[in-house]
Design a protein around this motif. Structure first.
Motif, mmCIF file in Angstrom:
data_model
loop_
_atom_site.group_PDB
_atom_site.id
_atom_site.type_symbol
_atom_site.label_atom_id
_atom_site.label_comp_id
_atom_site.label_asym_id
_atom_site.label_seq_id
_atom_site.Cartn_x
_atom_site.Cartn_y
_atom_site.Cartn_z
ATOM 1 N N LYS A 13 -5.394 -6.950 11.868
ATOM 2 C CA LYS A 13 -5.920 -8.628 11.494
ATOM 3 C C LYS A 13 -4.903 -9.585 11.743
ATOM 4 O O LYS A 13 -4.444 -10.232 11.028
ATOM 5 N N SER A 14 -4.639 -9.446 13.282
ATOM 6 C CA SER A 14 -3.653 -10.322 13.675
ATOM 7 C C SER A 14 -3.890 -10.503 15.124
ATOM 8 O O SER A 14 -4.186 -9.973 15.870
ATOM 9 N N ARG A 15 -3.541 -12.055 15.505
ATOM 10 C CA ARG A 15 -3.429 -12.282 17.076
ATOM 11 C C ARG A 15 -2.238 -11.583 17.787
ATOM 12 O O ARG A 15 -1.083 -11.335 16.961
ATOM 13 N N MET A 16 -2.385 -11.417 18.877
ATOM 14 C CA MET A 16 -1.241 -10.591 19.560
ATOM 15 C C MET A 16 -0.041 -11.592 19.382
ATOM 16 O O MET A 16 -0.162 -13.033 19.302
ATOM 17 N N TRP A 17 1.021 -10.851 19.307
ATOM 18 C CA TRP A 17 2.275 -11.838 19.023
ATOM 19 C C TRP A 17 2.575 -12.951 19.710
ATOM 20 O O TRP A 17 2.994 -13.900 19.206
ATOM 21 N N SER A 18 2.708 -12.758 21.150
ATOM 22 C CA SER A 18 2.889 -13.740 22.007
ATOM 23 C C SER A 18 1.908 -13.910 23.088
ATOM 24 O O SER A 18 1.712 -12.961 24.009
ATOM 25 N N ASP A 19 1.083 -15.131 23.149
ATOM 26 C CA ASP A 19 0.311 -15.210 24.458
ATOM 27 C C ASP A 19 1.071 -15.168 25.561
ATOM 28 O O ASP A 19 0.334 -14.878 26.746
ATOM 29 N N GLY A 65 5.788 -6.704 18.095
ATOM 30 C CA GLY A 65 5.892 -8.282 17.358
ATOM 31 C C GLY A 65 4.456 -8.034 16.635
ATOM 32 O O GLY A 65 4.556 -8.713 15.454
ATOM 33 N N THR A 66 3.442 -7.729 17.182
ATOM 34 C CA THR A 66 2.029 -7.739 16.515
ATOM 35 C C THR A 66 1.924 -6.749 15.363
ATOM 36 O O THR A 66 1.483 -7.462 14.177
ATOM 37 N N ILE A 67 2.699 -5.720 15.498
ATOM 38 C CA ILE A 67 2.439 -4.713 14.048
ATOM 39 C C ILE A 67 3.282 -5.456 13.154
ATOM 40 O O ILE A 67 2.920 -5.298 11.910
#
Length: 704
Positions: A85-91, A146-148
């Motif tokens: 439930k999170s966007r990837m940490w860095s585009d 980062g996403t985790i």
């Protein structure tokens, strides 16, 4: 409590999905070409850039790292965001990862076609690309962790365990296997030699299959199969056992690629034992996937996505049963160096990786574009075509394998070998043609999928940023959390990373370290000397042309091999071989003792027009070797690199090396002249002849 709004990044997912389709078609097409090149050597066209020895690694790299690699990232980037439930940490890191990986693939295709290679199966890419792979893999890892770490879902679902295990193990394998001493921007020598290089390479090669082609795809399976079937995973407990048992046991099994070779027996035995044990966790995972479809089998009859997944899981089960079977010594004596291994690999690649990818894309692309699949009928047609293609591919390879081994091993009543090696080659050419047809059918099926998905995309509208919402992790209650030890571990991603690294490192350390530290594992042979500068240059040309893709340099202690090739190979013969050249397939005969067997002029004619000296041969000609000059400017750097790795050339020999090189070359030219062949001493063919004439000579002296 207030929910946070956020947006999933679908753009990166779409980009990786498109790249999967493009590179899949390229990889399958090159595979079809190389398949037919084995039946019709004229298809090599006499051009160095498209000859079999160079296209074959392009095919394997395109399928493994381009098609499957992009398939992995498609599945990871889609599922990871939704599971956490999170966007990837860095585009930005997502974009660097995507374009960096595609850049690596393009570089790989260009450099391999030019002949820049390290000559190690599945690890052919030159050292600067290896460095680039490491950097991009780190970028992927930072973005994933980062996403985790910024997630909104406290527990890590089983798919994520496999993604973590994959990341850390692939990093370890790639770094350890890539240690090399560069001699230029485009060339290096493996840090390891002979037996040690073979063990490290197949520790890497086997586990590249395990942790690049298997574990990330199991993560994808654990996400997409339940989604497509609309059922939860069959067993949570099985998932735990599957994950930890698989990553612990898999890493030990690499030596089963080296049974009956000069590798120490204890290492071979360890590889066999752990390979057999591997059946249990592998089949546990397969059954966990298939049982997830409980209550949904009526949908399987209609839904091409579920059909694809069922075939993928079945092929995974077949491959993970056959693999341990092939690690039994009596079976390996039949399968190794024959087309059985090729059939085994392609059942898994076409069925497991191919069909799971196809099913994922058929499920995913319509959702990215908010529409339905353009044609279920076309997808079902693709399914049928794909299944037929796999059978058309695999059955001739099994047939070919048994034909090869039974012909290789037959003796006459007088105790003579019944068949010449060339007879075994011409016998299986019809099977190679059918294999090529099977590959073509598989390619046609993939083409249908591309058309179907293209029409699907035209029907829908892409949502680049997909809105969702969830409660932040800090606001979630911890009072009712389960206390089961693994449930605790599922909330500690960095701990899971460390545990995964420890579990996969144990097997590697126990197998690799003794081979490096205990001298008795590789007994020295006094007669084995370093290659001369000309032979060293010839060896590099041999590797550049991909001769190792068809020829082995390892005579096993079998009656037929000793009778056909000479005394069996010893570990001490390869101490100066950076990299080793034992091969994994015998499309052509073994070359371990070819030195001195034929004249220089025989080798000259054989490389120029193989069919002249071996009617019916499927070996291509190498006319450019007769025009190109040896790159003598590289000789001093190559000698210095060898000295760094302990090869006992005299001090300052790099300054003398080219003088000795020309002396030896002129000697070969004089011998050719006696057979009325005129050529300059500085041509590549002269260096190659020097290397071919050296092979196995030192070992023979040591055995007297």
């Amino acid at each position: 409590m207030e929910l946070e709004k956020f947006y999933y990044d679908n753009k990166t997912v779409r980009n990786f999905a498109f790249a999967t389709l493009v590179w899949g078609i390229v990889g399958f097409l090159v595979g079809v070409i190389v398949a037919f090149q084995l039946a019709f050597p004229s298809l090599n066209l006499g051009l160095e850039f498209v000859t079999y020895g160079r296209l074959r690694p392009i095919h394997t790299n395109a399928v493994i790292f381009a098609f499957v690699g992009n398939g992995i990232f498609t599945g990871v980037y889609y599922s990871l965001q939704r599971l956490l439930k999170s966007r990837m940490w860095s585009d930005k890191l997502s974009a660097i990862h995507f374009w960096g990986w595609q850049f690596i693939i393009v570089l790989a295709a260009i450099t391999l076609s030019i002949g820049f290679t390290q000559g190690k199966e599945y690890a052919e890419l030159i050292w600067p690309i290896d460095v680039l792979i490491t950097l991009i893999w780190v970028v992927f890892g930072i973005n994933m962790f980062g996403t985790i770490l910024t997630r909104r879902e406290r527990h890590l679902y089983v798919a994520i365990w496999f993604f973590i295990g994959t990341w850390v193990t692939v990093a370890m394998l790639h770094i350890v296997n890539s240690f090399a001493v560069p001699t230029s921007l485009f060339h290096s020598y493996s840090w390891y030699a002979g037996v040690q290089d073979a063990l490290v390479q197949w520790w890497y090669g086997h586990n590249a299959v395990a942790f690049f082609l298997t574990t990330p795809y199991l993560g994808i399976m654990y996400y997409f199969v339940p989604k497509a079937a609309n059922r939860p995973v069959y067993s949570y407990k099985w998932s735990i056992i599957h994950f930890w048992a698989l990553i612990f046991i898999y890493i030990w099994a690499g030596p089963h690629h080296l049974l009956y070779t000069a590798l120490p027996d204890w290492a071979q035995s360890l590889g066999t034992v752990f390979s057999v044990m591997l059946i249990l966790p592998s089949w546990g995972g397969m059954l966990n996937g298939l049982f997830t479809l409980r209550g949904a089998w009526d949908k399987v009859k209609e839904d091409p996505v579920l059909k694809m997944f069922v075939v993928a899981l079945t092929c995974y089960g077949m491959g993970t049963f056959e693999g341990p079977l092939l690690s039994l010594k009596n079976v390996n004596a039949i399968s190794h160096y024959t087309d059985w291994t090729i059939a085994h690999v392609h059942i898994a690649a076409l069925g497991w990786n191919g069909f799971l990818t196809f099913g994922m894309l058929y499920w995913l692309v319509p959702r990215l574009y908010n529409t339905k699949l353009y044609s279920t009928k076309l997808a079902n047609t693709h399914f049928l075509i794909g299944v037929v293609a796999i059978l058309l591919y695999a059955i001739p390879m099994y047939w070919s394998a048994f034909s090869q081994v039974f012909m290789w091993k037959q003796f006459t009543e007088a105790g003579q070998l019944k068949y010449q090696f060339l007879e075994t080659v011409t016998k299986i050419i019809p099977m190679y043609i059918v294999r090529g047809i099977g590959g073509t059918v598989f390619l046609v099926g993939a083409g249908l999928m591309v058309y179907n998905l293209y029409k699907t995309i035209q029907l829908g509208q892409f949502t680049q940023d997909e809105q969702s919402e969830g409660l932040s992790l800090k606001k979630q209650s911890q009072s009712n959390l389960p206390k089961f030890w693994h449930a605790i571990l599922e909330r500690k991603p960095m701990l899971m990373l460390v545990f995964s690294l420890i579990v996969v490192a144990i097997g590697g350390l126990i197998e690799l370290v003794p081979t490096f530290l205990i001298k008795s594992n590789v007994p020295t042979i006094a007669s084995v000397k370093p290659y001369t500068p000309l032979e060293l240059q010839g060896r590099d040309i041999y590797i550049k042309e991909g001769c190792y893709t068809c020829h082995s340099q390892m005579i096993r202690p079998f009656r037929d091999e000793v009778a056909r090739y000479g005394d069996y190979s010893k570990g001490g013969e390869f101490v100066y071989d950076h990299p080793f050249q034992w091969g994994s397939k015998r499309t052509g005969p073994d070359l371990a003792r070819i030195g001195g067997k034929y004249s220089d002029s025989w080798h000259y004619v054989h490389m120029l027009d193989p069919q002249t000296v071996a009617p019916g041969s499927i070996m291509p000609s190498y006319p450019w070797l007769f025009d190109k000059a040896i790159d003598m400017e590289t000789t001093p750097a190559k000698i210095r690199a060898m000295q760094i790795m302990g090869v006992p050339y005299p001090a300052d020999y790099d300054q003398q090396a080219n003088i000795d090189l020309m002396k030896q070359a002129e000697g070969i030219v004089l011998k050719l002249k006696k057979d009325k062949i005129e050529i300059e001493a500085n041509k590549e063919i002269i260096a190659l002849i020097a290397y071919l004439q050296r092979m196995g000579k030192d070992g023979r002296l040591g055995n007297k």
